[in-house]
Each structure stands twice: as structure tokens, then as C-alpha cells.
Design a protein around this motif. Structure first.
Motif, PDB file in Angstrom:
ATOM      1  N   GLY A  19       1.003  -1.008  -0.102  1.00 50.79           N
ATOM      2  CA  GLY A  19      -0.163   0.016  -0.007  1.00 50.79           C
ATOM      3  C   GLY A  19       0.381   1.539   0.257  1.00 50.79           C
ATOM      4  N   TRP A 190      -2.100  -0.809   7.499  1.00 46.16           N
ATOM      5  CA  TRP A 190      -2.395  -1.849   8.460  1.00 46.16           C
ATOM      6  C   TRP A 190      -3.393  -3.419   6.907  1.00 46.16           C
ATOM      7  N   SER A 191      -3.774  -2.354   6.311  1.00 47.45           N
ATOM      8  CA  SER A 191      -4.193  -3.857   5.045  1.00 47.45           C
ATOM      9  C   SER A 191      -2.463  -5.410   5.108  1.00 47.45           C
ATOM     10  N   PHE A 195      -2.999  -8.749   6.334  1.00 46.12           N
ATOM     11  CA  PHE A 195      -2.256  -9.727   5.296  1.00 46.12           C
ATOM     12  C   PHE A 195      -2.431 -10.369   5.658  1.00 46.12           C
ATOM     13  N   ASN A 199      -4.368 -12.989   8.605  1.00 44.06           N
ATOM     14  CA  ASN A 199      -4.498 -13.336   7.054  1.00 44.06           C
ATOM     15  C   ASN A 199      -5.829 -13.763   7.296  1.00 44.06           C
ATOM     16  N   ARG A 204     -13.296  -6.364   5.437  1.00 40.93           N
ATOM     17  CA  ARG A 204     -12.927  -4.926   4.893  1.00 40.93           C
ATOM     18  C   ARG A 204     -14.471  -4.161   4.648  1.00 40.93           C
ATOM     19  N   LEU A 225     -11.292  -2.867   8.003  1.00 41.75           N
ATOM     20  CA  LEU A 225     -10.738  -2.581   7.838  1.00 41.75           C
ATOM     21  C   LEU A 225     -11.439  -1.958   6.599  1.00 41.75           C
ATOM     22  N   GLU A 227     -11.911   1.200   3.014  1.00 41.78           N
ATOM     23  CA  GLU A 227     -11.008   1.458   1.586  1.00 41.78           C
ATOM     24  C   GLU A 227     -10.049   2.060   1.978  1.00 41.78           C
ATOM     25  N   ASP A 229      -7.793   2.355   4.330  1.00 38.58           N
ATOM     26  CA  ASP A 229      -6.578   1.267   5.373  1.00 38.58           C
ATOM     27  C   ASP A 229      -7.106   2.076   6.337  1.00 38.58           C
ATOM     28  N   LEU A 231      -7.880   1.407  10.102  1.00 39.91           N
ATOM     29  CA  LEU A 231      -8.494   0.285  11.577  1.00 39.91           C
ATOM     30  C   LEU A 231      -9.698   0.282  12.570  1.00 39.91           C
TER      31      LEU A 231
END
Length: 332
Positions: A19, A190-191, A195, A199, A204, A225, A227, A229, A231
Motif C-alpha cells: 500500500g 494496516w492492510s 494480509f 490473514n 473489509r 478495515l 477502503e 485503510d 483500522l
């Protein structure tokens, strides 16, 4: 102009897993984190250029840089002092004027002196407390860089107000809420972190759209999460003997020009005509350590849930803070 540098800056930020970086951040020093020794270097512009070298070293290493006014650059001297002298010897908080001393010169902050019953805490002599004007001027002149300079904060703040600034600094990293993780990051990172390391965790969602979450009643929170990012955590607190209190918090520091509202709705599993709904502002927190918002929450009775799970209908709206008003992200 004299320059001070503290060698106690925060450690380097972790590499972004994925990201784009949402804010400009300085890279950490090559070869690892900066040293942790609490020394205070004062550089003045020596003709041989030593002050210039010292200034480059302070900026390149991510040290705290503190400036005090007075004097031409080529008239300075170079010294090293312990910055602990800028802290109260009783409460260990940064000294703030007015400052008082006993007849032997022992200094403490005013709030601590007022509780000493006219006896010095160091020499125990009867104290005729007097103002230390010289030290007050020094304390007021010191400007310290933020502990999060390595993370991108470039502000210089009064040393006595540094703690207050760092409490709300936009570059202070948030701590991952997953127990035992310890990862520190920002919005935009954070994404990738979830991930790679979590995981199976996190759901989202899109701002302004309603979605359902199935929450285990024994789980203290659910990770969301956004769009962009950000949190969010849906917090679940068991409030005996009434039911469960649900609320939403966002892991971030400061508002970053965005504010959030959430709507949460619970429908009884026994009678679908019975429902409870709440609309409230999202609470911000840098680190969630088990504390729940007390101003707004949705209290759902136990009878709403027949099994160990409860389905909640949730939506989160993002608003831009524009001149004291709010504009929804959908019109930006």
C-alpha cells in the motif's frame, strides 16, 4: 543559534508491507536504529566547521533537534549536558516555570515545592524558596523535536510541552490490537500487515454502506478495515447482568482532517420486530488496551441472542473537517 540534539528518538518505523504511504515520513538512519543514550549535544558554529558537521549528524541520524535563540552561528561553543537537568527531581516531569530553589540551589517544579512543607527534598534544610529566573529562561528557550521524528514529524516544540505534543502527534504509530503482535503502524500500512500476519482477521467495508457482522459473544472485538485503510474495532463488552455493550473505535492519532460516524443496529433473534439502534461518533485511540468508550454504546440484552453469536447491522460514514463543519466523503 545553538542547536541541541537528543539521542532518544523513537525507533525506526517498520517497512511498509504493502500500500501507499499516506504521509511523508523520514527514513531511519542506515544500519539500524539510533542510539538510545540520553545525551544533549549543543552545537555552536565553530570556525573549523565542527558545528556544521554536528548539525548534519543530528538531522541524518533522526535525533531530536532542539533550537534555542541567541547569538550568531559563528560565536557558539560546543558542550554536552545531561537533559535530565530539565526534569523535576521529584516528579521527573519536564520543568515548567515558575521554578523555585532552596538556599542550596536544589530546584523542583512549583507543584512539587508546594507539597514539601518548607523543607528541601534533597538537603532537608529549612527552605526559603526563591525563584530561579535563569533556569526558567533556559527551560522556556529549549525547543525539542518530537520523539516521532524518525516517523515523519518535523515539529519543534517547547521541551516542557513535548509530552503533551507527543500524546496527540499525528505521526505517533498505533499498536496492532491482536494480542501478542506488538506491530506498530499507520493508516496505509494496516492492510499489508493483516494480509501477511493476520490473514484470517479483519473484515473489509466501504464507507456509507450497510454491512452485517457476525460476532462471537465471547470475542472482545472485531477488526474492520476501511477502503482507505483506516483500522476500526467493533468492541464487545459483557455488562453483567444486563447484556453486551457494543461501540466502535478507530486506531489512529489525531483526526487527520477526517471524522467518522457509525450506526449500529441489533435485531432480536427471538422476535425480529424488536430492534435496538445507535448512531454515534467514532472514538479515536492510539492503542486499545481493554478500555471501552463510556459516552456512547449500544447495550444489547442477552435475550437478543439465542446462540453464541449475534448479527449486527453496521455502517461507518467518513466526513471531512472543513472549517469547523463536516462534508461527507461522498461529495468530495
Amino acid at each position: 543559534m545553538a542547536k541541541f540534539s537528543f539521542d532518544d528518538a523513537e525507533e525506526d518505523p517498520p517497512a511498509a508491507a504493502s500500500g501507499g504511504d499516506k504521509r511523508k515520513r523520514e527514513d531511519g538512519p542506515p544500519g539500524g536504529a539510533p542510539p538510545k543514550a540520553r545525551n544533549l549535544a549543543v552545537g555552536g558554529g565553530e570556525p573549523d566547521g565542527s558545528a556544521t558537521v554536528g548539525e548534519e549528524r543530528a538531522e541524518g541520524s533522526g535525533r531530536k533537534v532542539v533550537e534555542t535563540g541567541g547569538g550568531e552561528a559563528d560565536e557558539g561553543i560546543s558542550v554536552r549536558i545531561d537533559p535530565d537537568v530539565l526534569d523535576c527531581s521529584i516528579c521527573f516531569e519536564p520543568l515548567r516555570p515558575p521554578l523555585y530553589q532552596c538556599q542550596n540551589g536544589h530546584v523542583a517544579c512549583f507543584s512539587c515545592w508546594s507539597r514539601l512543607s518548607n523543607k528541601c527534598h534533597i538537603c532537608s534544610h529549612d527552605a526559603n524558596f526563591a525563584r530561579n529566573i535563569a533556569l526558567e529562561k533556559i527551560v522556556e528557550s529549549v525547543k525539542s523535536s518530537c520523539s516521532y521524528a524518525n516517523w515523519g514529524c518535523s515539529k519543534l516544540v517547547s521541551y516542557s510541552l513535548r509530552d503533551a505534543h507527543e500524546e496527540s502527534c499525528l505521526f505517533a504509530p498505533s499498536v496492532c490490537p491482536i494480542p501478542g503482535c506488538g506491530y506498530r503502524g499507520f493508516t496505509g500500512w494496516w492492510s499489508g500487515h493483516f494480509f501477511i500476519d493476520h490473514n484470517a482477521e479483519g473484515l473489509r467495508f466501504m464507507y456509507g454502506q450497510h454491512f452485517e457482522v457476525n460476532l462471537e459473544m465471547s470475542v472482545p472485538f472485531l477488526v474492520l478495515l476501511a477502503e482507505d485503510d483506516h483500522l476500526f474495532l467493533v468492541l464487545n463488552k459483557n455488562v453483567m447482568p444486563f447484556g453486551h455493550a457494543f461501540s466502535v473505535v478507530c486506531l489512529r492519532t489525531g483526526n487527520l482532517n477526517w471524522n467518522f460516524l457509525y450506526e449500529i443496529k441489533a435485531i432480536s433473534s427471538a422476535n425480529t420486530e424488536n430492534s435496538l439502534q445507535l448512531k454515534a461518533s467514532v472514538t479515536n485511540t492510539r492503542e486499545w488496551g481493554g478500555l471501552h468508550p463510556t459516552e456512547a454504546f449500544l447495550l444489547v440484552p442477552y435475550v437478543f441472542c439465542k446462540s453464541s453469536k449475534l448479527t449486527l447491522n453496521l455502517s461507518i460514514e467518513r466526513f471531512a473537517d472543513v472549517g469547523g463543519g463536516y462534508v461527507t466523503s461522498s461529495v468530495l
